[in-house]
Design a protein around this motif. Structure first.
Motif, PDB file in Angstrom:
ATOM      1  N   HIS A  98      -7.378   2.158  -6.386  1.00 49.73           N
ATOM      2  CA  HIS A  98      -7.167   1.268  -5.268  1.00 49.73           C
ATOM      3  C   HIS A  98      -7.557   2.464  -4.327  1.00 49.73           C
ATOM      4  O   HIS A  98      -7.146   3.478  -4.429  1.00 49.73           O
ATOM      5  CB  HIS A  98      -6.117   1.142  -4.570  1.00 49.73           C
ATOM      6  CG  HIS A  98      -6.042   0.703  -2.794  1.00 49.73           C
ATOM      7  ND1 HIS A  98      -6.658  -0.966  -2.904  1.00 49.73           N
ATOM      8  CD2 HIS A  98      -5.900   0.685  -1.915  1.00 49.73           C
ATOM      9  CE1 HIS A  98      -6.802  -1.064  -1.596  1.00 49.73           C
ATOM     10  NE2 HIS A  98      -6.083  -0.050  -0.746  1.00 49.73           N
ATOM     11  N   ASP A 132      -3.356   2.915   4.723  1.00 58.21           N
ATOM     12  CA  ASP A 132      -2.575   1.605   4.162  1.00 58.21           C
ATOM     13  C   ASP A 132      -2.960   0.881   2.543  1.00 58.21           C
ATOM     14  O   ASP A 132      -3.537   0.558   2.808  1.00 58.21           O
ATOM     15  CB  ASP A 132      -2.634   0.770   5.457  1.00 58.21           C
ATOM     16  CG  ASP A 132      -1.953  -0.555   5.540  1.00 58.21           C
ATOM     17  OD1 ASP A 132      -1.069  -0.672   4.419  1.00 58.21           O
ATOM     18  OD2 ASP A 132      -2.148  -1.984   5.957  1.00 58.21           O
ATOM     19  N   TRP A 133      -1.878   0.851   1.832  1.00 64.16           N
ATOM     20  CA  TRP A 133      -1.563   0.156   0.428  1.00 64.16           C
ATOM     21  C   TRP A 133      -1.060  -0.840   0.277  1.00 64.16           C
ATOM     22  O   TRP A 133      -0.304  -0.246  -0.468  1.00 64.16           O
ATOM     23  CB  TRP A 133      -2.308   1.035  -0.139  1.00 64.16           C
ATOM     24  CG  TRP A 133      -1.785   2.728  -0.314  1.00 64.16           C
ATOM     25  CD1 TRP A 133      -1.518   3.484   0.974  1.00 64.16           C
ATOM     26  CD2 TRP A 133      -0.471   3.029  -0.771  1.00 64.16           C
ATOM     27  NE1 TRP A 133      -0.829   4.116   0.055  1.00 64.16           N
ATOM     28  CE2 TRP A 133       0.501   4.091  -1.026  1.00 64.16           C
ATOM     29  CE3 TRP A 133      -0.126   2.180  -2.288  1.00 64.16           C
ATOM     30  CZ2 TRP A 133       1.197   5.084  -1.139  1.00 64.16           C
ATOM     31  CZ3 TRP A 133       0.919   3.578  -3.058  1.00 64.16           C
ATOM     32  CH2 TRP A 133       1.182   4.270  -2.247  1.00 64.16           C
ATOM     33  N   ASN A 134       0.035  -0.824   1.337  1.00 63.58           N
ATOM     34  CA  ASN A 134       1.159  -1.776   1.484  1.00 63.58           C
ATOM     35  C   ASN A 134       0.425  -2.893   0.453  1.00 63.58           C
ATOM     36  O   ASN A 134       1.243  -3.216  -0.804  1.00 63.58           O
ATOM     37  CB  ASN A 134       1.804  -2.360   2.460  1.00 63.58           C
ATOM     38  CG  ASN A 134       2.639  -0.998   3.193  1.00 63.58           C
ATOM     39  OD1 ASN A 134       2.364  -0.035   2.265  1.00 63.58           O
ATOM     40  ND2 ASN A 134       2.051  -0.947   4.579  1.00 63.58           N
ATOM     41  N   ARG A 135      -1.061  -3.079  -0.084  1.00 66.79           N
ATOM     42  CA  ARG A 135      -1.172  -4.999  -0.225  1.00 66.79           C
ATOM     43  C   ARG A 135      -2.042  -4.844  -2.346  1.00 66.79           C
ATOM     44  O   ARG A 135      -1.103  -5.667  -2.666  1.00 66.79           O
ATOM     45  CB  ARG A 135      -2.350  -5.709   0.275  1.00 66.79           C
ATOM     46  CG  ARG A 135      -2.418  -6.733   0.109  1.00 66.79           C
ATOM     47  CD  ARG A 135      -3.900  -7.195   0.788  1.00 66.79           C
ATOM     48  NE  ARG A 135      -4.640  -8.342   0.277  1.00 66.79           N
ATOM     49  CZ  ARG A 135      -5.926  -9.077   0.237  1.00 66.79           C
ATOM     50  NH1 ARG A 135      -6.230  -9.221   1.642  1.00 66.79           N
ATOM     51  NH2 ARG A 135      -6.157 -11.074  -0.445  1.00 66.79           N
ATOM     52  N   GLY A 145       1.882  -4.666  -4.520  1.00 63.92           N
ATOM     53  CA  GLY A 145       2.338  -5.530  -4.339  1.00 63.92           C
ATOM     54  C   GLY A 145       1.410  -6.408  -5.637  1.00 63.92           C
ATOM     55  O   GLY A 145       1.896  -7.172  -6.204  1.00 63.92           O
ATOM     56  N   GLU A 146       0.263  -5.982  -5.287  1.00 67.14           N
ATOM     57  CA  GLU A 146      -0.330  -6.411  -6.561  1.00 67.14           C
ATOM     58  C   GLU A 146      -0.623  -6.124  -7.307  1.00 67.14           C
ATOM     59  O   GLU A 146      -1.218  -6.672  -8.329  1.00 67.14           O
ATOM     60  CB  GLU A 146      -1.854  -7.143  -5.793  1.00 67.14           C
ATOM     61  CG  GLU A 146      -2.378  -7.949  -4.562  1.00 67.14           C
ATOM     62  CD  GLU A 146      -3.268  -8.079  -3.920  1.00 67.14           C
ATOM     63  OE1 GLU A 146      -4.182  -7.206  -3.864  1.00 67.14           O
ATOM     64  OE2 GLU A 146      -3.067  -8.289  -2.724  1.00 67.14           O
ATOM     65  N   CYS A 171       5.953  -8.284 -10.149  1.00 71.55           N
ATOM     66  CA  CYS A 171       4.849  -7.699  -9.773  1.00 71.55           C
ATOM     67  C   CYS A 171       4.578  -5.546 -10.185  1.00 71.55           C
ATOM     68  O   CYS A 171       3.563  -5.742 -10.180  1.00 71.55           O
ATOM     69  CB  CYS A 171       5.225  -7.843  -7.817  1.00 71.55           C
ATOM     70  SG  CYS A 171       4.843  -9.452  -7.817  1.00 71.55           S
TER      71      CYS A 171
END
Length: 538
Positions: free
Chosen positions: A479, A486-489, A492-493, A530
């Motif tokens: 990613h 910001d790599w919070n999403r 979670g994926e 996850c």
């Protein structure tokens, strides 16, 4: 008479054979008959490695200074070794000179990746005039003066007579650019006060002379800029300085924000530097006395309980001496009418003390006192002693934000308008500060009296802006982060690179927290899949 001798066997036979061999060797060399020079001795071993190098270095050193090359004696033998030839000594000296230590440049590590850009630091260079010195003195008062402003006023009276500039922080250390006394000298002056003049004796004790370039003068520089901040009308709160004349009011929340600076002088690799950093102090417009009255009116039965939880641990600010204190306790059995012992052996009430020292009148004489405990150094003792400071609630203003204020979005949004500043705003504040020093003749005079000069700008340098990092996940996934990092999403994926299954784990909880423990366990089981982690709650 003849006796029959038994032949020795075993260990005895071996000892007899060794003794016989030793006697035969003595006969060959003539021990006892031949002169001492005829005795043959084993040649001592020659030194090797580091020992040989040390011996040759010593011999070459003696050769340089014109000394005699004496052969080194062996520790276990008395036979002397032949001296080293001069050709070998000269060869060794030449080799030593070739491998001697040479001064190298300072190693600087610089990266190669990233985009070059020009940056500025919050440091300002200070230049020192050559040949300047500092004379340090200790100041003692009799009787002792507790108020800082009265101590400074007393020293000002003495320096006015002597006609010398000074740096005095209101404590016990005085710095002068000239030597006025050899050892110590006492001055008697009349100090005006609200109740009339007071005769005070001030003793100056000479300590030592220091050079302006010494690192020990850092305390002088910091005290010097305390005076400059005072000239520029900044008020000290704690360790930082704030502009109380240009405060920002937030009346809807009973708050006020003071802008200011954190000022520090330090010696760095590139010389003496002044560090300036913008700071903000949030104060409440209500004092501790008003808070106590508000809590009493809201719930008289639980007044003491609520007051203790609200006051203890909070930081208060006293405007009469510009100091901050942490409230450690509330003395419900004490009032401003109580007395405390003085250093001269007497006693005085809190009402009279604040009247004499600060010319402050306490209105409510039945209010409880706030307690602050601190450890202070005692002259002549190695360990610190605990001291208790009693504070008057109506003179203590509350600082900081409460938990309720921090959880209120509207309060934090209104406060952030003044406390969150951009880099450009920080640089503008620094340039404004430098401009105030340049425009102030008194501030310039303070620097020139001590041989200091401040640059008119901050330190500029070249930096590098690195590219956004790539986050690697399990399964070969990656990613690219954005400028806000910001790599919070993404977390979670995607799965983690090295998942570890949690097949047996237990959550311990009380019966009261059973619901929270179940929510935690369900969340762990739901999110584990996850991340590629298999788990189940026991």
């Amino acid at each position: 008479m003849l006796t029959k001798m038994t032949l020795a066997k075993g260990r005895g036979a071996a000892l007899l054979a060794a003794l016989k061999k030793k006697r035969e060797q003595e006969k060959v060399v003539g021990v006892g008959d031949a002169p001492e020079e005829a005795v043959t001795k084993e040649e001592p071993p020659k030194p090797r490695g580091r020992a040989a190098l040390l011996q040759k270095l010593q011999e070459s050193r003696l050769k340089k200074v014109g000394g005699t090359l004496e052969p080194a004696a062996s520790t276990s033998h008395s036979t002397s070794r032949a001296p080293v030839p001069e050709s070998k000594v000269e060869e060794l000296s030449k080799s030593v000179l070739e491998i001697s230590f040479t001064e190298k440049d300072v190693v600087t590590y610089r990266g190669e990746i990233g985009k070059p850009l020009n940056v500025s630091a919050n440091y300002i260079r200070l230049q020192i005039e050559k040949g300047r010195g500092v004379y340090e003195y200790e100041v003692r008062f009799n009787p002792e003066l507790d108020a800082k402003n009265r101590r400074i006023r007393m020293v000002n009276l003495i320096m006015k007579e002597l006609g010398s500039v000074k740096v005095f922080d209101g404590g016990s250390v005085l710095y002068l650019p000239l030597k006025i006394v050899e050892t110590q000298q006492t001055f008697h002056e009349s100090l005006p006060g609200p109740d009339g003049d007071q005769e005070v004796s001030t003793t100056l004790i000479f300590k030592r002379k220091k050079s302006m370039g010494e690192r020990e003068c850092l305390h002088l520089y910091n005290v010097l800029f305390k005076r400059i901040m005072h000239i520029l009308l900044y008020t000290q709160m704690g360790r930082n300085y704030f502009d109380t004349e240009h405060k920002y009011l937030i009346p809807q929340h009973k708050l006020e924000v003071f802008p200011g600076f954190a000022v520090t002088v330090d010696e760095l690799e590139d010389g003496l530097m002044l560090s300036l950093d913008t700071q903000h102090r949030v104060l409440r417009t209500e004092n501790a006395y008003e808070l106590l009255n508000e809590l009493r009116s809201s719930d008289p039965r639980r007044f003491k309980e609520m007051a203790t939880s609200s006051i203890i641990g909070s930081c208060v600010f006293t405007r009469y001496n510009n100091k901050t204190y942490i409230v450690d306790d509330v003395a419900w059995d004490m009032t401003p009418q109580d007395t405390f012992p003085t250093r001269d052996g007497g006693s005085i009430s809190f009402i009279d003390y604040y009247k004499n020292q600060y010319n402050i009148i306490i209105h409510d004489t039945h209010q409880p006192l706030l307690i602050n405990r601190r450890s202070v150094k005692v002259p002549g003792q190695t360990e610190k002693a605990e001291r208790m400071v009693c504070l008057i609630p109506e003179l203590c203003y509350l600082t900081g934000l409460t938990d309720a204020m921090r959880s209120d979005f509207r309060v934090m949004k209104d406060v952030a308008q003044y406390t969150r500043v951009t880099p450009n705003q920080r640089m503008a504040a620094l340039r404004t500060y430098l401009g105030n020093i340049t425009k102030s003749e008194k501030a310039q005079q303070v620097l020139s009296d001590w041989g200091l000069k401040i640059d008119n700008g901050v330190i500029n340098m070249t930096g590098r802006q690195l590219d956004n990092e790539v986050i690697l996940f399990g399964g070969g996934q990656s990613h690219q982060t954005n400028n806000s990092a910001d790599w919070n999403r993404a977390i979670g994926e995607n799965k983690v690179t090295g998942p570890i299954d949690m097949l047996n784990w237990i959550v311990f909880h009380t019966e009261r927290d059973k619901r929270h423990a179940m929510d935690f366990a369900q969340t762990m089981c739901r999110l584990g899949g996850c991340y590629g982690v298999q788990n189940r709650a026991a």
